[in-house]
Design a protein around this motif. Structure first.
Motif, mmCIF file in Angstrom:
data_model
loop_
_atom_site.group_PDB
_atom_site.id
_atom_site.type_symbol
_atom_site.label_atom_id
_atom_site.label_comp_id
_atom_site.label_asym_id
_atom_site.label_seq_id
_atom_site.Cartn_x
_atom_site.Cartn_y
_atom_site.Cartn_z
ATOM 1 N N LYS A 46 0.839 -1.066 0.006
ATOM 2 C CA LYS A 46 0.090 0.174 -0.101
ATOM 3 C C LYS A 46 1.002 1.253 0.004
ATOM 4 O O LYS A 46 1.625 1.520 1.301
ATOM 5 C CB LYS A 46 -0.950 0.091 1.350
ATOM 6 N N ASN B 204 0.279 6.450 11.965
ATOM 7 C CA ASN B 204 0.843 5.107 11.516
ATOM 8 C C ASN B 204 2.429 5.262 11.740
ATOM 9 O O ASN B 204 3.090 6.190 10.821
ATOM 10 C CB ASN B 204 0.483 5.303 9.905
ATOM 11 N N ALA C 48 -7.265 8.403 6.071
ATOM 12 C CA ALA C 48 -7.518 7.004 6.171
ATOM 13 C C ALA C 48 -6.729 6.070 5.533
ATOM 14 O O ALA C 48 -6.368 5.212 5.796
ATOM 15 C CB ALA C 48 -8.831 6.961 5.600
ATOM 16 N N LYS C 49 -6.190 6.764 4.037
ATOM 17 C CA LYS C 49 -5.338 5.973 3.356
ATOM 18 C C LYS C 49 -3.888 5.899 3.905
ATOM 19 O O LYS C 49 -3.308 4.965 3.865
ATOM 20 C CB LYS C 49 -5.177 6.609 2.087
ATOM 21 N N SER D 269 -2.701 10.231 10.936
ATOM 22 C CA SER D 269 -2.523 8.996 10.699
ATOM 23 C C SER D 269 -2.331 7.711 11.634
ATOM 24 O O SER D 269 -2.546 6.700 11.661
ATOM 25 C CB SER D 269 -1.547 8.642 9.410
ATOM 26 N N ARG E 13 -3.152 6.242 7.026
ATOM 27 C CA ARG E 13 -3.216 5.034 8.405
ATOM 28 C C ARG E 13 -3.026 3.784 8.146
ATOM 29 O O ARG E 13 -2.431 2.815 8.751
ATOM 30 C CB ARG E 13 -4.394 5.020 8.906
ATOM 31 N N ASP E 14 -3.370 3.132 6.713
ATOM 32 C CA ASP E 14 -2.904 1.766 6.525
ATOM 33 C C ASP E 14 -1.728 1.558 5.475
ATOM 34 O O ASP E 14 -1.788 0.442 5.046
ATOM 35 C CB ASP E 14 -4.398 1.384 5.577
ATOM 36 N N ALA E 15 -0.999 2.806 5.209
ATOM 37 C CA ALA E 15 -0.148 2.427 4.056
ATOM 38 C C ALA E 15 1.052 1.917 4.673
ATOM 39 O O ALA E 15 1.448 1.991 5.879
ATOM 40 C CB ALA E 15 0.341 4.169 3.717
ATOM 41 N N ASP E 16 1.785 1.238 3.746
ATOM 42 C CA ASP E 16 3.016 0.677 3.924
ATOM 43 C C ASP E 16 4.431 1.563 3.403
ATOM 44 O O ASP E 16 5.311 1.638 4.119
ATOM 45 C CB ASP E 16 3.188 -0.693 3.224
#
Length: 290
Positions: free
Chosen positions: A19, A91, A62-63, A89, A65-68
């Protein structure tokens, strides 16, 4: 059975999409060229937006928060919107300094680095001019940097990424030869631009920047500055106008100097013809050659 299960696990891992979040469309295009179907891509800004003033949105958070991996243009260009997005985020993988954060400005030589910084200089970036992707010769090292980071984060697919990189570089270098030949015909022409947006392009191909419509970076044009610019500008052929600033000033100056306003894209998607990185430079060249 156990060996089969391990093989199936490894296969599923290799097919899992990495991601990736990119701050600008041109970065997203490089990610697509190298990652193809092995990455899931989200781009924060639109090509028609002022890259300095992108509005943070909950959908971006939202994007992220889940990103690699988060890939930024850097050189403080995203300073107005990226820090709050990073903070919200929550993250840890994509924070600056971590493997999941890639600042592409670290892989090119930035121009116009100020010796000292003060508010009197306008919106000057301490690291240098951040608009480096508008020199097509800067694209290959940036593509390599992205491929290397994808390899670090997703080693099972590294050979795939490197193969895509080599294919992209082969196509890019072939077009680069053509662009160099055609842009060379513009060497020595005098231009005025609105913001110091196209400096890398001008410097690469020997076009002469006479001045900017902004009295200082990020400061709107004033009557006094424009009159002084007109009085000193001789033989200017083009007024280079981006897609997001007002156009009245450029049209006024062009009329006074008997010059031509040329609206140039600064990113993929800035104009309909700039559909990808290749057509971005094709379109810039076409508009300057008319």
């Amino acid at each position: 059975m156990r060996a089969l299960a391990v093989l199936l696990l490894l296969f599923s891992i290799s097919l899992a999409q990495l991601k990736v979040v990119a701050t600008y469309p041109w970065i997203g295009e490089l990610v697509k060229e190298i990652g193809k179907d092995r990455v899931s891509l989200y781009v924060i800004a639109r090509g028609t937006e002022d890259p300095h003033f992108v509005v943070p949105k909950p959908s971006h958070i939202a994007k992220m928060r889940d990103a690699d991996l988060l890939i930024a243009q850097g050189a403080s260009l995203e300073v107005g919107f990226l820090p709050p997005l990073l903070q919200q985020s929550s993250n840890p993988k994509i924070q600056p300094g971590r493997q999941g954060f890639l600042d592409l400005s670290q892989f090119v030589e930035l121009i116009e680095k100020p010796v000292n910084i003060s508010r009197a200089m306008g919106d000057v970036h301490p690291e240098g001019n951040p608009h480096y992707p508008l020199d097509p010769h800067n694209i290959p090292p940036l593509a390599r940097a992205i491929a290397e980071r994808l390899c670090q984060l997703d080693s099972p697919n590294c050979a795939y990424y490197r193969g895509n990189l080599e294919d992209f570089l082969k196509r890019w270098n072939a077009r680069l030869t053509e662009w160099d030949r055609e842009f060379a015909k513009l060497k020595g022409i005098k231009v005025i631009q609105y913001h110091k947006l196209y400096d890398y392009l001008l410097q690469r191909y020997g076009m002469v920047l006479v001045g900017t419509l902004e009295p200082l970076p990020g400061i709107p044009p004033t009557g006094k500055h424009i009159e002084a610019l007109i009085s000193q500008a001789q033989g200017v052929k083009f007024i280079l106008q981006d897609v997001y600033h007002e156009k009245r000033t450029a049209q006024f100056v062009a009329q006074r100097l008997n010059a031509k306003v040329v609206i140039l894209p600064h990113d993929v998607g800035a104009v309909p013809e700039a559909k990808d990185l290749f057509s971005l430079f094709d379109e810039i060249l076409r508009r300057l050659s008319q």
